[in-house]
Enzyme design. Structure first.
Site, PDB file in Angstrom:
ATOM      1  CG  ASP A 175      -2.044   0.974   1.137  1.00 17.89           C
ATOM      2  OD1 ASP A 175      -3.199   0.540   0.980  1.00 17.89           O
ATOM      3  OD2 ASP A 175      -1.775   2.192   1.222  1.00 17.89           O
ATOM      4  CB  ILE A 176       0.690   4.327  -2.059  1.00 20.02           C
ATOM      5  CG1 ILE A 176       1.735   5.284  -2.595  1.00 20.02           C
ATOM      6  CG2 ILE A 176      -0.585   5.053  -1.666  1.00 20.02           C
ATOM      7  CD1 ILE A 176       1.329   5.952  -3.913  1.00 20.02           C
ATOM      8  CG  HIS A 185      -8.422  -2.764  -2.472  1.00 18.30           C
ATOM      9  ND1 HIS A 185      -9.294  -2.044  -3.263  1.00 18.30           N
ATOM     10  CD2 HIS A 185      -8.320  -2.083  -1.312  1.00 18.30           C
ATOM     11  CE1 HIS A 185      -9.681  -0.962  -2.607  1.00 18.30           C
ATOM     12  NE2 HIS A 185      -9.112  -0.971  -1.410  1.00 18.30           N
ATOM     13  CG  HIS A 205      -6.688  -2.839   3.027  1.00 18.14           C
ATOM     14  ND1 HIS A 205      -5.956  -1.696   2.826  1.00 18.14           N
ATOM     15  CD2 HIS A 205      -7.907  -2.593   2.480  1.00 18.14           C
ATOM     16  CE1 HIS A 205      -6.695  -0.801   2.191  1.00 18.14           C
ATOM     17  NE2 HIS A 205      -7.894  -1.317   1.970  1.00 18.14           N
TER      18      HIS A 205
HETATM   19  P1  DGP Z   1      -9.616   1.521   0.296  1.00 15.54           P
HETATM   20  O1  DGP Z   1      -9.894   2.670   1.194  1.00 15.54           O
HETATM   21  O2  DGP Z   1      -9.984   0.205   0.929  1.00 15.54           O
HETATM   22  O3  DGP Z   1     -10.217   1.696  -1.083  1.00 15.54           O
HETATM   23  O4  DGP Z   1      -8.035   1.469   0.133  1.00 15.54           O
HETATM   24  C1  DGP Z   1      -7.344   1.910  -0.990  1.00 15.54           C
HETATM   25  C2  DGP Z   1      -5.880   1.804  -0.668  1.00 15.54           C
HETATM   26  O5  DGP Z   1      -5.157   1.891  -1.886  1.00 15.54           O
HETATM   27  C3  DGP Z   1      -5.344   2.914   0.228  1.00 15.54           C
HETATM   28  O6  DGP Z   1      -4.892   2.341   1.454  1.00 15.54           O
HETATM   29  C4  DGP Z   1      -4.192   3.531  -0.538  1.00 15.54           C
HETATM   30  C5  DGP Z   1      -3.937   2.536  -1.636  1.00 15.54           C
HETATM   31  N1  DGP Z   1      -3.522   3.127  -2.907  1.00 15.54           N
HETATM   32  C6  DGP Z   1      -4.207   4.045  -3.624  1.00 15.54           C
HETATM   33  N2  DGP Z   1      -3.543   4.358  -4.746  1.00 15.54           N
HETATM   34  C7  DGP Z   1      -2.418   3.590  -4.740  1.00 15.54           C
HETATM   35  C8  DGP Z   1      -1.317   3.486  -5.652  1.00 15.54           C
HETATM   36  O7  DGP Z   1      -1.243   4.119  -6.686  1.00 15.54           O
HETATM   37  N3  DGP Z   1      -0.340   2.602  -5.313  1.00 15.54           N
HETATM   38  C9  DGP Z   1      -0.392   1.857  -4.161  1.00 15.54           C
HETATM   39  N4  DGP Z   1       0.624   1.017  -3.927  1.00 15.54           N
HETATM   40  N5  DGP Z   1      -1.414   1.939  -3.291  1.00 15.54           N
HETATM   41  C10 DGP Z   1      -2.410   2.818  -3.570  1.00 15.54           C
END
Ligand code: DGP
Length: 116
Positions: free
Chosen positions: A31-32, A101, A103
């Site tokens: 996660d970013i 997704h 987590h």
């Molecule tokens: P949610 O709130 O469950 O939809 O979580 C989305 C997650 O995705 C959030 O924790 C941040 C992550 N995220 C969003 N954009 C990116 C990205 O471009 N790269 C990565 N590695 N993670 C991302």
């Protein structure tokens, strides 16, 4: 048909994000914006916008997401102490990216499940 998100570009590596795992059904990457020492996202390669859009044909993919989570938890060294798997759905669930997704969070005691 749901609109593609940034996750489709990560799956295709059009955005260079290091992948921790990829096969014919799922992809995993960090996660970013990590909320724990280990914070990995496990996603289906197929675009499914929300868990409301899951169909019976997706059961193999969803099962794979969990077996990959288990495998990554072992690789991260967090399986014995434990971890949390979360899937958010729509606005009340706090979903930000409309490509489902899971987590995988761990590496510390995570505290109560919900902050209310
Ligand atoms: P949610 O709130 O469950 O939809 O979580 C989305 C997650 O995705 C959030 O924790 C941040 C992550 N995220 C969003 N954009 C990116 C990205 O471009 N790269 C990565 N590695 N993670 C991302």
């Amino acid at each position: 048909m749901a609109e593609e998100t940034i996750f489709s570009k990560i799956i295709r590596q059009e955005i260079p994000t290091p992948l921790l795992y990829q096969d014919d059904l799922v992809t995993a990457f960090r996660d970013i914006s990590p909320k724990a020492p280990t914070h990995i996202l496990i996603i289906p390669n197929k675009l499914i916008a929300t868990t409301n859009d899951v169909e019976e044909d997706d059961e193999l993919t969803l099962g794979r997401m969990i077996t990959v989570a288990k495998r990554l938890a072992i690789e991260e060294g967090i399986s014995a102490d434990g971890y949390r798997l979360i899937m958010n759905c729509n606005s009340h669930g706090g979903q930000e990216v409309y490509h489902i997704h899971m987590h995988l969070l761990g590496g510390k005691r995570l505290g109560p499940m919900l902050s209310v």
